[in-house]
Scaffold this motif. Structure first.
Motif, short mmCIF file in Angstrom:
data_model
loop_
_atom_site.label_atom_id
_atom_site.label_comp_id
_atom_site.label_asym_id
_atom_site.label_seq_id
_atom_site.Cartn_x
_atom_site.Cartn_y
_atom_site.Cartn_z
N LEU A 1 0.85 -1.18 0.00
CA LEU A 1 0.00 0.00 0.00
C LEU A 1 0.89 1.24 0.00
N LYS A 2 0.61 2.16 -0.92
CA LYS A 2 1.38 3.40 -0.98
C LYS A 2 0.42 4.58 -1.11
N VAL A 3 0.69 5.62 -0.30
CA VAL A 3 -0.17 6.79 -0.22
C VAL A 3 0.60 8.02 -0.69
N LEU A 4 -0.09 8.89 -1.39
CA LEU A 4 0.45 10.19 -1.78
C LEU A 4 -0.35 11.27 -1.06
N MET A 26 0.19 6.72 9.18
CA MET A 26 0.91 5.86 8.23
C MET A 26 2.17 5.27 8.83
N GLU A 27 2.89 6.05 9.61
CA GLU A 27 4.10 5.54 10.25
C GLU A 27 3.76 4.48 11.29
N GLU A 28 2.69 4.68 12.06
CA GLU A 28 2.29 3.69 13.06
C GLU A 28 1.83 2.39 12.43
N ASN A 30 3.02 1.29 9.34
CA ASN A 30 4.01 0.89 8.34
C ASN A 30 3.50 1.02 6.91
N ILE A 31 2.85 2.13 6.63
CA ILE A 31 2.34 2.41 5.29
C ILE A 31 3.30 3.37 4.60
N SER A 32 3.71 3.00 3.42
CA SER A 32 4.63 3.84 2.63
C SER A 32 3.87 5.06 2.11
N TYR A 33 4.52 6.23 2.16
CA TYR A 33 3.87 7.44 1.66
C TYR A 33 4.89 8.44 1.14
N ASP A 34 4.41 9.30 0.26
CA ASP A 34 5.17 10.44 -0.23
C ASP A 34 4.33 11.69 0.00
N VAL A 35 5.01 12.81 0.14
CA VAL A 35 4.36 14.11 0.29
C VAL A 35 4.89 15.02 -0.80
N ILE A 36 3.97 15.66 -1.54
CA ILE A 36 4.40 16.63 -2.55
C ILE A 36 3.61 17.92 -2.39
N GLU A 37 4.24 19.02 -2.76
CA GLU A 37 3.54 20.30 -2.78
C GLU A 37 2.84 20.43 -4.12
N ILE A 38 1.54 20.76 -4.09
CA ILE A 38 0.79 20.86 -5.34
C ILE A 38 0.30 22.28 -5.63
N GLY A 39 0.45 23.20 -4.68
CA GLY A 39 0.07 24.59 -4.92
C GLY A 39 -1.41 24.85 -4.77
N LEU A 40 -1.82 26.05 -5.18
CA LEU A 40 -3.21 26.47 -5.02
C LEU A 40 -3.99 26.57 -6.33
N ASP A 41 -3.30 26.74 -7.42
CA ASP A 41 -3.95 26.88 -8.71
C ASP A 41 -4.35 25.50 -9.25
N ARG A 42 -5.60 25.36 -9.67
CA ARG A 42 -6.08 24.03 -10.11
C ARG A 42 -5.28 23.46 -11.26
N ASP A 60 -1.58 3.95 -4.44
CA ASP A 60 -2.91 3.35 -4.26
C ASP A 60 -3.94 4.36 -3.77
N ILE A 61 -3.50 5.27 -2.90
CA ILE A 61 -4.39 6.24 -2.27
C ILE A 61 -3.78 7.63 -2.39
N ILE A 62 -4.62 8.61 -2.73
CA ILE A 62 -4.18 10.00 -2.78
C ILE A 62 -5.07 10.81 -1.85
N VAL A 63 -4.44 11.51 -0.91
CA VAL A 63 -5.19 12.37 0.00
C VAL A 63 -4.71 13.81 -0.18
N THR A 64 -5.65 14.73 -0.10
CA THR A 64 -5.33 16.15 -0.19
C THR A 64 -6.09 16.88 0.91
N HIS A 65 -6.06 18.21 0.84
CA HIS A 65 -6.61 19.00 1.93
C HIS A 65 -7.86 19.79 1.57
N GLY A 66 -8.31 19.76 0.35
CA GLY A 66 -9.45 20.58 0.01
C GLY A 66 -10.14 20.19 -1.27
N ALA A 67 -11.29 20.82 -1.50
CA ALA A 67 -12.15 20.49 -2.62
C ALA A 67 -11.48 20.71 -3.98
N SER A 68 -10.79 21.82 -4.14
CA SER A 68 -10.15 22.10 -5.43
C SER A 68 -9.09 21.06 -5.77
#
Length: 163
Positions: A1-4, A26-28, A30-42, A60-68
């Motif tokens: 399982l890998k999360v972005l 994820m650390e608790e 043992n889930i692999s993950y990456d973090v990237i900056e995606i900015g504010l402009d769609r 496998d999974i992508i999580v973000t912080h908002g509707a846009s």
């Protein structure tokens, strides 16, 4: 399982706290993950997601912080996958996320009742000034929105009955 984790506004306190929650879980577990900056402009969000996903098809999974951002992720994912082949989760509804949930691109939104988050502090301030009441701690709650309840939430929003 890998999360972005796609981060719109690095350093913003609410985003930092959400990221700490994401990464701690994820650390608790043992889930692999990456973090990237995606900015504010769609458009930028979509381009940055496409650039990342071009080289990292194993997400496998992508999580973000908002509707846009969640809708931008859905558009980026559509370059390679069908709705539901990747799990997309985020916060807050807008017309695009509603449609993306219905189409199967977005699987889960934690939707906060923003109207009540605006209305109640003003009401509490009025009570404090007028009646010397307060402070009052009110939890406006959150709805976990998916394809099974999106119609109910959307209808409630249209009727202004939404918390």
């Amino acid at each position: 399982l890998k999360v972005l984790i796609g981060v719109e506004i690095p350093g913003l306190e609410c985003i930092v706290l959400r990221d700490k929650g994401y990464t701690k879980f994820m650390e608790e577990n043992n889930i692999s993950y990456d973090v990237i900056e995606i900015g504010l402009d769609r458009a930028d969000m979509e381009m940055r997601m496409i650039a990342y996903l071009t080289k990292h098809q194993d997400i496998d999974i992508i999580v973000t912080h908002g509707a846009s951002s969640s809708s931008a992720v859905a558009r980026a994912c559509s370059k390679w996958w069908k709705p539901g082949e990747k799990v997309i989760a985020s916060f807050d509804l807008n017309p695009d996320t509603i449609e993306d949930i219905k189409k199967g691109w977005i699987q889960l939104i934690a939707n906060q009742p923003m109207y009540m988050q605006g209305y109640l502090p003003v009401l509490i301030a009025f009570w404090k000034l007028q009646y010397e009441m307060g402070p009052i701690d009110i939890d406006t709650g959150v709805d976990l929105v998916d394809k099974n309840n999106i119609e109910i939430i959307q209808n409630a929003q249209k009727k202004l009955l939404y918390r």
